[in-house]
Scaffold this motif. Structure first.
Motif, PDB file in Angstrom:
ATOM      1  N   HIS A  76     -79.772 109.198  17.604  1.00 29.07           N
ATOM      2  CA  HIS A  76     -81.124 109.747  17.543  1.00 29.07           C
ATOM      3  C   HIS A  76     -81.413 110.134  16.101  1.00 29.07           C
ATOM      4  O   HIS A  76     -80.724 110.996  15.548  1.00 29.07           O
ATOM      5  CB  HIS A  76     -81.271 110.976  18.447  1.00 29.07           C
ATOM      6  CG  HIS A  76     -82.710 111.342  18.730  1.00 29.07           C
ATOM      7  ND1 HIS A  76     -83.084 112.590  19.177  1.00 29.07           N
ATOM      8  CD2 HIS A  76     -83.844 110.618  18.641  1.00 29.07           C
ATOM      9  CE1 HIS A  76     -84.403 112.618  19.351  1.00 29.07           C
ATOM     10  NE2 HIS A  76     -84.884 111.434  19.031  1.00 29.07           N
ATOM     11  N   ALA A  77     -82.372 109.482  15.484  1.00 25.49           N
ATOM     12  CA  ALA A  77     -82.664 109.788  14.082  1.00 25.49           C
ATOM     13  C   ALA A  77     -84.067 109.315  13.731  1.00 25.49           C
ATOM     14  O   ALA A  77     -84.615 108.407  14.362  1.00 25.49           O
ATOM     15  CB  ALA A  77     -81.650 109.107  13.160  1.00 25.49           C
TER      16      ALA A  77
ATOM     17  N   ASP B 153     -90.285 104.267  13.546  1.00 21.57           N
ATOM     18  CA  ASP B 153     -90.154 105.620  12.994  1.00 21.57           C
ATOM     19  C   ASP B 153     -88.918 106.357  13.499  1.00 21.57           C
ATOM     20  O   ASP B 153     -88.342 107.156  12.793  1.00 21.57           O
ATOM     21  CB  ASP B 153     -91.419 106.433  13.305  1.00 21.57           C
ATOM     22  CG  ASP B 153     -91.838 106.288  14.759  1.00 21.57           C
ATOM     23  OD1 ASP B 153     -91.189 105.521  15.502  1.00 21.57           O
ATOM     24  OD2 ASP B 153     -92.805 106.948  15.159  1.00 21.57           O
ATOM     25  N   VAL B 154     -88.503 106.033  14.736  1.00 20.92           N
ATOM     26  CA  VAL B 154     -87.392 106.770  15.333  1.00 20.92           C
ATOM     27  C   VAL B 154     -86.442 105.774  15.993  1.00 20.92           C
ATOM     28  O   VAL B 154     -86.897 104.770  16.552  1.00 20.92           O
ATOM     29  CB  VAL B 154     -87.911 107.753  16.427  1.00 20.92           C
ATOM     30  CG1 VAL B 154     -86.745 108.494  17.081  1.00 20.92           C
ATOM     31  CG2 VAL B 154     -88.900 108.738  15.861  1.00 20.92           C
TER      32      VAL B 154
ATOM     33  N   GLU C   7     -82.778 110.388   9.108  1.00 22.37           N
ATOM     34  CA  GLU C   7     -82.648 111.841   9.190  1.00 22.37           C
ATOM     35  C   GLU C   7     -82.262 112.134  10.643  1.00 22.37           C
ATOM     36  O   GLU C   7     -83.077 111.955  11.560  1.00 22.37           O
ATOM     37  CB  GLU C   7     -84.007 112.468   8.857  1.00 22.37           C
ATOM     38  CG  GLU C   7     -84.083 113.953   8.982  1.00 22.37           C
ATOM     39  CD  GLU C   7     -85.546 114.401   8.879  1.00 22.37           C
ATOM     40  OE1 GLU C   7     -86.236 114.012   7.913  1.00 22.37           O
ATOM     41  OE2 GLU C   7     -85.995 115.086   9.809  1.00 22.37           O
ATOM     42  N   PRO C   8     -81.015 112.515  10.865  1.00 23.58           N
ATOM     43  CA  PRO C   8     -80.559 112.707  12.249  1.00 23.58           C
ATOM     44  C   PRO C   8     -81.423 113.730  13.001  1.00 23.58           C
ATOM     45  O   PRO C   8     -81.842 114.741  12.426  1.00 23.58           O
ATOM     46  CB  PRO C   8     -79.125 113.207  12.093  1.00 23.58           C
ATOM     47  CG  PRO C   8     -78.699 112.719  10.747  1.00 23.58           C
ATOM     48  CD  PRO C   8     -79.940 112.751   9.896  1.00 23.58           C
ATOM     49  N   LEU C   9     -81.689 113.461  14.254  1.00 25.59           N
ATOM     50  CA  LEU C   9     -82.465 114.361  15.109  1.00 25.59           C
ATOM     51  C   LEU C   9     -81.531 114.942  16.168  1.00 25.59           C
ATOM     52  O   LEU C   9     -80.464 114.382  16.436  1.00 25.59           O
ATOM     53  CB  LEU C   9     -83.602 113.577  15.776  1.00 25.59           C
ATOM     54  CG  LEU C   9     -84.701 113.070  14.831  1.00 25.59           C
ATOM     55  CD1 LEU C   9     -85.639 112.110  15.567  1.00 25.59           C
ATOM     56  CD2 LEU C   9     -85.481 114.251  14.249  1.00 25.59           C
ATOM     57  N   PRO C  10     -81.934 116.056  16.771  1.00 25.96           N
ATOM     58  CA  PRO C  10     -81.077 116.651  17.813  1.00 25.96           C
ATOM     59  C   PRO C  10     -80.824 115.634  18.923  1.00 25.96           C
ATOM     60  O   PRO C  10     -81.722 114.888  19.312  1.00 25.96           O
ATOM     61  CB  PRO C  10     -81.897 117.827  18.340  1.00 25.96           C
ATOM     62  CG  PRO C  10     -82.955 118.074  17.330  1.00 25.96           C
ATOM     63  CD  PRO C  10     -83.166 116.813  16.558  1.00 25.96           C
ATOM     64  N   LEU C  11     -79.594 115.632  19.431  1.00 27.76           N
ATOM     65  CA  LEU C  11     -79.218 114.659  20.455  1.00 27.76           C
ATOM     66  C   LEU C  11     -79.510 115.192  21.846  1.00 27.76           C
ATOM     67  O   LEU C  11     -79.236 116.354  22.144  1.00 27.76           O
ATOM     68  CB  LEU C  11     -77.717 114.379  20.372  1.00 27.76           C
ATOM     69  CG  LEU C  11     -77.207 113.578  19.185  1.00 27.76           C
ATOM     70  CD1 LEU C  11     -75.678 113.479  19.271  1.00 27.76           C
ATOM     71  CD2 LEU C  11     -77.827 112.192  19.197  1.00 27.76           C
TER      72      LEU C  11
END
Ligand SMILES: Cc1cc2nc3c(=O)[nH]c(=O)nc-3n(C[C@H](O)[C@H](O)[C@H](O)COP(=O)(O)OP(=O)(O)OC[C@H]3O[C@@H](n4cnc5c(N)ncnc54)[C@H](O)[C@@H]3O)c2cc1C
Lengths: 810, 285
Positions: A90-91, A135-136, A167-171
């Motif tokens: 997830h990023a 984007d993600v 940019e890593p996102l919360p998993l």
């Protein structure tokens, strides 16, 4: 060695006459089946017709290595395509710099999301998955960029030269948190919630058992990795050679994403090296076509094994909480279940998988009441979709463990308990749908139990015969044997109102040597199940000729629907039958003219048409001098309805049943298992090619045994830890138990030739049967599959008898 | 992401003598010997190794020599399986060779490759340890001998220096029986979850020499000297049974295993005593 036993070949409505044990792989052929529907029918039998174990047309080439799989596709001018995939589960994509890659000599194209000319997303039921992430990225392996280059190594270096800043996102990796966590996709985190309420949902039983169960993520583990060749066509469209399960649904998705009309996207089936559900979704289809159109050259793509593990959907992991209520005599009163499936990052066929899990949550049993709550959610785990058994595998593991717990609580024999509650024709399942077709549940159980158990262990057995095999570690004196039984119900064809029709074109003509031959044109994907054999058998029997040629499966004919849901014998077999019928009528029409008998009922025999009244006859070849006869027909199954707000409705076309009895040897100290034998009774309707049916049973059992004791994709923080056949273990020939099978042949009303689909049931109840046998040998609870060695060595005791407190007097 | 060798940039050399091979290895820092290639090629594909020069050892004179006290680095598992001497003298090694990979792998896989790849789970490692093997190493300056238990310095790591090559292992004539046991999750073609080899030499009804080695239980295959000590001198019978149990516990204490996709460290630690006691029991006549 496989011991194959075949049931009686008569059309008698009860099929459980004593089974005859044959030696491997001898299968006694059933009597050829006369296609119903027309009065004028072939009287004498044509060779290799229906009901015989005719050879596969692709059998010899597959064995000798001459068969061309899609990975063998080649064009002199072709480029090699390659996909850049996300290393994160997830990023956010902050930036992508393709300049270095694009500047590399030999690199012809580098494409990103903005280069997709049409629809930006695809998907089987909900188009929520980006062709290329913009984007993600939401799972490890999500496609971010694609390149085409002159050489595969150059393509590989080019994707490595693309610089992506993430940019890593919360998993979100715990499915239990999905519904209450911030959405990770604009469409939300819940794919479907499906409640089912049946009968008096407040009813209680004298005896109540409960348990929680888990199923790990299984992979289809086909051997032929994803591969395709796309060629730009002269009209601005694209030609795609692809191994897939459903050409037309691929075509529609490719056309939408490429902004092309459907008739400019032409698909032909490449040689398929296994599918099992993993080729139902789009993987590289859109990518390879995009590259071909962008470069104006043929482009080939071929996934590596590791990429294949990331590039296709898997079986949904499940968490299930069950409570069974029964009366003292064993009668089931109510089944309660909460079922949570992890769908991973994108929808795929999650909603349909959930429907199956909910509809069949109680198994092949008569239950007065049910309260089932099912949910399938989105997470940052690998996307899950179709796999052999489709939602039923998960619940069958749970409901069968529950039946054993219940039997223990009631102090009843587990087989007796199942027979006592077995569905019969006319009964309703928990959706309220009545079984209007055959339902030989008792027969499949009795047939499985009737097979002799494997011989007792001998002292002089070689060490390799013990659990642990070549490791030589187990000792005969430590090994314990166990047996277990499990039974399943599976829907055939698509459900919930979906009209998954099939089309076939049959053309009858004479070859230059004067012999008549037929050509069958169907878009049905041959993925190993044997439609190619069946199409020939049907045509031979229906038209009284031996030579049947198969046109390449492509989109030049109408859709055949998917090779899934155990549906192609019924759906595409039915379509071939309808087209043959039309051609057959045309032949008789011509024969009446030639013989001058306008009103006589004529009979088609091998090679000729006969007037039984006079004995006059005319050769088929002669009738075809007037030109070929051709017919294209669509076959639709009986309509189904949707499920209502309580999960009630006649949502399914037909049902197939199977029972499996497993015998295992276990070394409890080591936690190692050898599955010795699976005995099975399977409801097949009619065995149109007994050898092919046995093949499906053995293959399905191999996959069921795999899920029981070894197969699992291990995911940690959204990352797949074992994307290789070194670490994702599938059974080898040495792990395969002997199989003793009885085919229960009760022709299914409404099914072409009375035949039911046979592909999925062997996978479904073989898994719980093996685990029940391990429980029997060890006394461990084993509420999760695959059962790992450490689960046996250290696992808690207790499935039998049930844990304290789970039995209560009502 | 996976990676492959850039075929246009890899130099392939095929020396015919040890001296030439040593020279060939020194032509580049990125040079790597290749024997059967059953480890190396897999690692290259996975991007774990990127040699710029491969030195094919298959033509090196004497490397595939198999005699009563010497196993050349180039000896394949298939050769071991076909050797009557190996079966009689080093039963544990032959048992291990038989379950390394499948038939095709056994035809290619060499003892040298297995030892130099330095996997903690390497099949031939523990059997050779219990047979007191010595590694014979050729290098730019000299030929040196290293006891096998000192050959590994960590997972995937050996004491081989730049330009050095394993040419053989030598084994003293050892008496007594040896046995190999391993746990695999599949009945064939699988990597050991844990393994153990043992050897007992029994003279006049008592253990004259004991060897115990464990695999996939620590960063390197290792001997468990403490376990050996409780066995030596013990008379065959109930005393030996007790000593075997004690040795098994000591072997368990010597484990420093990891959790991985195959099994938990806890499982490995619990299985080592079982394997060691069963391997030792198989060595008692
Ligand atoms: C399907 C499969 C199954 C397998 N199963 C097992 C198994 O059950 N058990 C097991 O232990 N292994 C297994 N392996 C791993 C492998 O086959 C063995 O380790 C084998 O013995 C390696 O030998 P090789 O000759 O192929 O080595 P190579 O791959 O040629 O070399 C391995 C490494 O050693 C180095 N090397 C080789 N020879 C020398 C030398 N003389 N001097 C210095 N360095 C050298 C190479 O540079 C390389 O780093 C398996 C592999 C595969 C592909």
């Amino acid at each position: 060695m496989t011991t194959t036993t075949c049931g009686p070949s008569s059309t008698a409505a009860t099929g459980s006459a004593p089974a005859v044990t044959g030696s491997a792989p001898a299968v006694t052929g059933s009597a050829p089946v006369a296609p119903p529907g027309t009065r004028e029918r072939t009287q004498r039998r044509v060779r290799d017709g229906l009901g015989t174990s005719a050879d596969r047309p692709d059998g010899t080439p597959k064995v000798t290595g001459a068969f061309a799989f899609s990975s063998d596709l080649h064009d002199q001018r072709m480029l090699w395509g390659r996909t850049l995939r996300s290393p994160h589960a997830h990023a956010r994509i902050v930036s992508i710099d393709t300049s270095a890659a694009a500047a590399m000599p030999g690199v012809v194209a580098v494409l990103l999301a903005e280069d997709v000319p049409g629809k930006a997303t695809f998907g089987l039921e909900h188009t929520d998955q980006p062709v290329l992430a913009r984007d993600v990225v939401r799972y490890e392996g999500e496609a971010v960029a694609i390149v085409a280059a002159e050489h595969p190594e150059t393509a590989l270096r080019a994707i490595r030269a693309i610089e992506v800043t993430y940019e890593p996102l919360p998993l979100l990796t715990d499915p239990a948190e999905a519904a209450t966590t911030d959405p990770i996709h604009p469409d939300g985190n819940v794919f479907r919630t499906l409640p089912l309420r049946h009968g008096d949902v407040d009813a209680t039983g004298d005896v109540v058992v409960e348990g929680t169960y888990e199923v790990g993520m299984q992979d289809q583990a086909f051997l032929g990795p994803e591969s395709a060749l796309a060629l730009p066509s002269d009209d601005g469209g694209v030609e795609l050679f692809i191994s897939t399960q459903w050409l037309h649904v691929d075509r529609d998705q490719v056309a939408a994403c490429l902004a092309l009309p459907a008739d400019q996207v032409h698909l032909t089936l490449g040689g398929v090296g296994g599918a099992f559900g993993a080729r139902e979704d789009v993987s590289l289809q859109v990518h390879v076509c995009l590259l071909a159109l962008a470069t104006g050259r043929p482009v080939k793509m071929l996934y590596s094994r590791a990429e294949s593990f990331l590039g296709h959907v898997h079986r949904h992991p499940a968490r299930m909480r069950y409570r069974h209520h029964a009366r003292r005599d064993g009668t089931l009163v109510k089944v309660e279940a909460e079922i949570l499936l992890d769908g991973g990052a994108y929808a795929s066929s999650s909603t349909a998988v959930l429907a199956n899990a909910v509809c069949f949550a109680a198994g092949p049993y008569r239950v007065e009441a049910a309260r089932i709550d099912g949910q399938v959610v989105r997470t940052n785990n690998p996307p899950c979709g179709a796999m052999r058994g489709f939602g039923v595998v998960q619940v069958c593991f749970a409901h069968e463990a529950q039946m054993d717990r219940l039997a223990a609580a009631l102090d009843m024999d587990p087989v007796e308990l199942r027979l006592h509650n077995a569905l019969k024709p006319g009964d309703a399942i928990i959706t309220g749908q009545r079984l209007t077709g055959t339902a030989p549940v008792r027969e499949v159980i009795e047939a499985a139990m009737a097979h002799p158990l494997p011989p007792d262990p001998r002292e002089d057995e070689p060490a390799i015969a013990l659990p642990g095999g070549a490791g030589l570690t187990a000792r005969r004196e430590d090994v314990r044997r166990g047996t277990g039984i499990a039974v399943s119900i599976k829907n055939l064809m698509y459900s919930e109102g979906f009209d998954d029709y099939s089309t076939a074109r049959v053309r009858l003509e004479t070859s230059p040597d004067g012999e008549p031959f037929a050509t069958v044109h169907s878009a049905c994907a041959e993925v190993g199940q044997g439609f190619v054999t069946l199409a020939q058998q049907i045509t031979r029997t229906a038209l009284g000729i031996e030579r049947v040629v198969l046109h390449a499966a492509d989109t030049g004919v109408g859709s055949a629907g998917s090779t899934s849901a155990s549906r192609q014998t019924w759906m595409s077999g039915g379509a071939v039958q309808l087209a043959c019928d039309t051609v057959h009528h045309g032949l008789l029409e011509r024969a009446r003219g030639v013989l001058g008998v306008p009103d006589e009922p004529l009979v088609l025999e091998p090679g000729r048409v006969v007037d039984p009244a006079t004995g006059a006859e005319v050769a088929i070849a002669q009738l075809l001098r007037a030109g070929p006869l051709e017919a294209t027909e669509e076959h639709h199954h009986a309509p189904t309805s949707t499920l209502d707000a309580d999960g009630q409705g006649d949502a399914h076309v037909s049902f197939a049943f199977a029972a499996h009895r497993a015998t295992v040897d276990v070394d409890p100290d080591l936690g190692l298992v050898r599955v010795l034998q699976i005995a099975t009774g399977q409801d097949v309707g009619r065995a149109l090619n007994p050898r092919a049916v046995i093949g499906q049973i053995e293959g399905g059992i191999a996959q069921g045994v795999g899920l029981a004791v070894m197969e699992e994709i291990l995911v940690e923080d959204g990352l797949v830890r074992n994307p290789s056949f070194t670490d994702y273990l599938i059974p080898t020939a040495l792990d395969m138990p002997s199989v003793a099978a009885t085919l229960i042949e009760q022709p299914e009303p409404g099914a072409p030739f009375g035949a039911k689909g046979v592909g999925e049931p062997p996978t479904i109840s073989s898994t719980p049967a093996v685990v029940a046998a391990i429980r029997d040998a060890t006394g461990k609870a084993l509420t999760r599959v695959p059962v790992r060695a450490q689960d046996i060595a250290f696992g808690e005791a207790g499935a039998i008898p049930p844990t304290a407190g789970s039995t209560s007097a009502g | 992401m996976s990676s492959v060798m850039d075929p246009t940039k890899v130099t392939y050399l095929r020396p015919t003598s040890v001296a030439e091979a040593v020279d060939a290895l020194r032509t580049s820092d990125g040079a790597r010997p290749i024997a059967g290639g059953t480890d190396l090629m897999v690692q290259v594909r996975l991007g774990r190794r990127r040699p710029d020069t491969v030195v094919d050892l298959s033509a090196v004179d004497g490397l595939a020599e198999l005699s009563e006290e010497r196993i050349g680095a180039g000896v394949t598992m298939r050769r071991l399986l076909a050797s009557e001497h190996a079966a009689a003298a080093w039963p544990a090694l032959v048992e291990a060779a038989r379950l390394l990979g499948g038939r095709q792998i056994q035809a290619m896989a060499t003892v040298g490759g297995n030892l130099c790849n330095a996997s903690p789970a390497a099949e031939s490692a523990t059997p050779l340890l219990v047979h007191d093997a010595t590694a014979r190493i050729a290098g730019p300056d000299c030929v040196r001998a290293v006891p096998l238990e000192e050959f590994w310095s960590g997972p995937g790591q050996t004491v081989l220096g730049p330009g050095e090559l394993l040419i053989a292992v030598t084994l003293p004539a050892t008496a007594g029986r040896s046995a190999y046991r391993r746990i695999e999750l599949r009945r064939s073609v699988d990597i050991a979850v844990v393994s153990a080899a043992a050897r007992l030499e029994i003279v006049d009804g008592a253990v004259a020499q004991a060897r115990v080695a464990i695999g996939a239980a620590a960063p390197t295959p290792r001997r468990v000297v403490a376990a050996e000590q409780v066995l030596e001198g013990v008379a065959v019978g109930p005393d030996l049974e007790r000593a075997i149990n004690q040795a098994a516990v000591l072997a368990g204490d010597a484990c420093v295993p990891i959790d991985d996709t195959r099994a938990t460290a806890r499982y490995r630690t619990a299985m080592i005593p079982v394997l060691v006691s069963r391997a030792l029991a198989a060595c008692v006549p």
